[in-house]
Design a protein around this motif. Structure first.
Motif, PDB file in Angstrom:
ATOM      1  N   GLY A  91       6.114 164.133  11.321  1.00 13.63           N
ATOM      2  CA  GLY A  91       5.686 162.896  11.363  1.00 13.63           C
ATOM      3  C   GLY A  91       6.068 162.014  10.286  1.00 13.63           C
ATOM      4  O   GLY A  91       5.328 160.705  10.281  1.00 13.63           O
ATOM      5  N   TYR A  92       6.721 162.291   9.489  1.00  7.31           N
ATOM      6  CA  TYR A  92       7.243 161.388   8.273  1.00  7.31           C
ATOM      7  C   TYR A  92       7.742 160.205   8.795  1.00  7.31           C
ATOM      8  O   TYR A  92       8.637 160.253   9.915  1.00  7.31           O
ATOM      9  CB  TYR A  92       8.229 161.995   7.320  1.00  7.31           C
ATOM     10  N   LYS A  93       7.559 159.091   7.995  1.00 11.43           N
ATOM     11  CA  LYS A  93       8.114 157.773   8.466  1.00 11.43           C
ATOM     12  C   LYS A  93       8.929 157.569   7.262  1.00 11.43           C
ATOM     13  O   LYS A  93       8.791 156.759   6.285  1.00 11.43           O
ATOM     14  CB  LYS A  93       7.254 156.646   8.551  1.00 11.43           C
ATOM     15  N   ILE A  94      10.076 158.024   7.163  1.00  7.06           N
ATOM     16  CA  ILE A  94      11.301 158.266   6.178  1.00  7.06           C
ATOM     17  C   ILE A  94      12.776 157.795   6.808  1.00  7.06           C
ATOM     18  O   ILE A  94      12.871 158.356   7.823  1.00  7.06           O
ATOM     19  CB  ILE A  94      11.150 159.536   5.460  1.00  7.06           C
ATOM     20  N   VAL A  95      13.414 156.959   6.065  1.00  8.52           N
ATOM     21  CA  VAL A  95      14.569 156.428   6.669  1.00  8.52           C
ATOM     22  C   VAL A  95      15.704 156.465   5.481  1.00  8.52           C
ATOM     23  O   VAL A  95      15.642 156.335   4.288  1.00  8.52           O
ATOM     24  CB  VAL A  95      14.482 155.159   7.083  1.00  8.52           C
ATOM     25  N   PRO A  96      16.917 156.641   5.958  1.00 13.97           N
ATOM     26  CA  PRO A  96      18.106 156.694   5.220  1.00 13.97           C
ATOM     27  C   PRO A  96      18.627 155.232   4.816  1.00 13.97           C
ATOM     28  O   PRO A  96      18.444 154.526   5.385  1.00 13.97           O
ATOM     29  CB  PRO A  96      19.143 157.401   5.816  1.00 13.97           C
ATOM     30  N   VAL A  97      18.941 155.109   3.475  1.00 12.60           N
ATOM     31  CA  VAL A  97      19.102 153.769   3.006  1.00 12.60           C
ATOM     32  C   VAL A  97      20.702 153.834   2.333  1.00 12.60           C
ATOM     33  O   VAL A  97      21.140 152.534   2.045  1.00 12.60           O
ATOM     34  CB  VAL A  97      18.377 153.351   2.179  1.00 12.60           C
ATOM     35  N   GLY A  98      21.285 154.910   2.280  1.00 11.60           N
ATOM     36  CA  GLY A  98      22.774 155.011   1.745  1.00 11.60           C
ATOM     37  C   GLY A  98      23.215 156.303   1.600  1.00 11.60           C
ATOM     38  O   GLY A  98      22.599 157.183   0.930  1.00 11.60           O
ATOM     39  N   THR A  99      24.395 156.492   2.011  1.00 11.78           N
ATOM     40  CA  THR A  99      24.939 157.884   2.104  1.00 11.78           C
ATOM     41  C   THR A  99      25.438 158.215   0.477  1.00 11.78           C
ATOM     42  O   THR A  99      25.681 157.515  -0.362  1.00 11.78           O
ATOM     43  CB  THR A  99      26.198 157.972   3.075  1.00 11.78           C
ATOM     44  N   GLN A 256      32.675 168.983  -3.260  1.00 10.89           N
ATOM     45  CA  GLN A 256      31.751 168.079  -2.738  1.00 10.89           C
ATOM     46  C   GLN A 256      32.698 166.828  -2.630  1.00 10.89           C
ATOM     47  O   GLN A 256      33.636 166.496  -3.109  1.00 10.89           O
ATOM     48  CB  GLN A 256      30.354 167.785  -3.357  1.00 10.89           C
ATOM     49  N   ILE A 257      32.308 166.052  -1.516  1.00 11.22           N
ATOM     50  CA  ILE A 257      33.259 164.880  -1.075  1.00 11.22           C
ATOM     51  C   ILE A 257      32.239 163.580  -1.066  1.00 11.22           C
ATOM     52  O   ILE A 257      31.240 163.842  -0.343  1.00 11.22           O
ATOM     53  CB  ILE A 257      33.771 165.139   0.304  1.00 11.22           C
ATOM     54  N   PRO A 258      32.652 162.529  -1.681  1.00  8.33           N
ATOM     55  CA  PRO A 258      31.824 161.172  -1.639  1.00  8.33           C
ATOM     56  C   PRO A 258      31.838 160.897  -0.252  1.00  8.33           C
ATOM     57  O   PRO A 258      32.716 161.092   0.713  1.00  8.33           O
ATOM     58  CB  PRO A 258      32.896 160.312  -2.373  1.00  8.33           C
ATOM     59  N   ALA A 259      30.771 160.477   0.212  1.00 11.44           N
ATOM     60  CA  ALA A 259      30.344 160.087   1.770  1.00 11.44           C
ATOM     61  C   ALA A 259      30.220 158.451   1.749  1.00 11.44           C
ATOM     62  O   ALA A 259      29.623 157.928   2.584  1.00 11.44           O
ATOM     63  CB  ALA A 259      29.324 160.639   2.033  1.00 11.44           C
ATOM     64  N   PHE A 260      31.000 157.794   0.685  1.00 11.46           N
ATOM     65  CA  PHE A 260      30.839 156.542   0.827  1.00 11.46           C
ATOM     66  C   PHE A 260      32.230 155.546   0.425  1.00 11.46           C
ATOM     67  O   PHE A 260      32.858 156.417   0.022  1.00 11.46           O
ATOM     68  CB  PHE A 260      29.680 155.793  -0.146  1.00 11.46           C
TER      69      PHE A 260
END
Length: 260
Positions: A91-99, A256-260
């Motif tokens: 039930g977390y209220k957590i959101v992504p803000v940047g890859t 690893q690869i940049p996602a931005f």
């Protein structure tokens, strides 16, 4: 006139100063090569007046619990399927803000040199958390070792395996422990952030690796939903999404690869 000029200059200085010069935040990350990146992110953020303290976790469940409880202001360790499962179950209220990055998951072995050499009844280690366990099974399916039930989406479990011609035996193990468990297994699917510190190089030591194309497992910076519009959030994201970090990923984080 002199007083007017001084007043204007003082106003310009105040205008140029960061709006949160004294803002301090805590960011949770997973242990391993992420520490290299976040040491640099901390430096970059400091130039914009944001004081970032990095808290390292060696567990995939604790960073969201710490963020939800207010012990952290942000975290950066997870992909969307993992967060979706955490939201569903906790039930977390957590959101992504940047890859941030894509870290393709890989299959490693100390006993065989190719997928074709995996024998009937082989013990295969997979992460014991739902999202990375599902991700591991999808990699095994891509290698035609197993087949999972249609409609399982990104979160299949071992119960969804409908075809297992080699009768593989799955061992669900904490993701951080999988590299050191390789000696007791025929092969194991290991997350890149745990593989690299253990001396395993994705694409070189892996006998199979996830394709980065159309990969749904981009990691990101996450915050509590109520903080998503906080003034420090875009500054933190910019401290990661820049050419300096892009080059550091290329130079220091194999696989690893940049996602931005």
């Amino acid at each position: 006139m002199r007083r007017i000029l001084l007043s204007i200059l003082a106003g310009l200085v105040l205008f140029a100063a960061p709006a949160f010069a004294d803002q301090k935040i805590k960011v949770g990350i997973s242990g391993g090569d992420a520490e290299i990146l976040w040491a640099k992110v901390k430096e970059i953020a400091a130039k914009d007046g944001l004081d970032v303290s990095v808290v390292v976790f060696n567990d995939y469940l604790l960073p969201n619990a710490a963020l939800d409880s207010g012990d952290l202001d942000a975290n950066a360790f997870q992909h969307r399927p993992f967060l979706d499962n955490q939201i569903k179950t906790r039930g977390y209220k957590i959101v992504p803000v940047g890859t941030t990055i894509i870290a393709p998951i890989g299959l490693y072995s100390k006993k065989v040199k190719s997928v074709d050499e995996i024998k009937a009844g082989a013990a295969i280690g997979i992460p014991n958390d739902p999202s990375n366990g599902g991700r591991a099974l999808l990699l095994l399916q891509a290698e035609r070792l197993i087949k999972v039930k249609e409609g399982s989406g990104l979160l299949p479990t071992v119960l969804d395996v409908v075809d297992n011609p080699r009768k593989l035996q799955f061992r669900e193990i904490d993701a951080a422990q999988l590299p050191r468990s390789l000696g007791d297994l025929d092969a194991a699917v290991v997350n890149t952030n745990y593989a690299v510190p253990a001396g395993l190089i994705p694409g070189k030591d892996s006998i199979a690796i996830e394709s980065p194309a159309d990969n749904p497992y981009s990691n990101f910076i996450a915050v509590r939903e109520r903080d998503k519009d906080a003034p420090w959030v875009p500054t933190l994201v910019r401290a990661f999404q820049n050419d300096t970090i892009r080059q550091l990923i290329k130079d220091r984080l194999p696989g690893q690869i940049p996602a931005f």
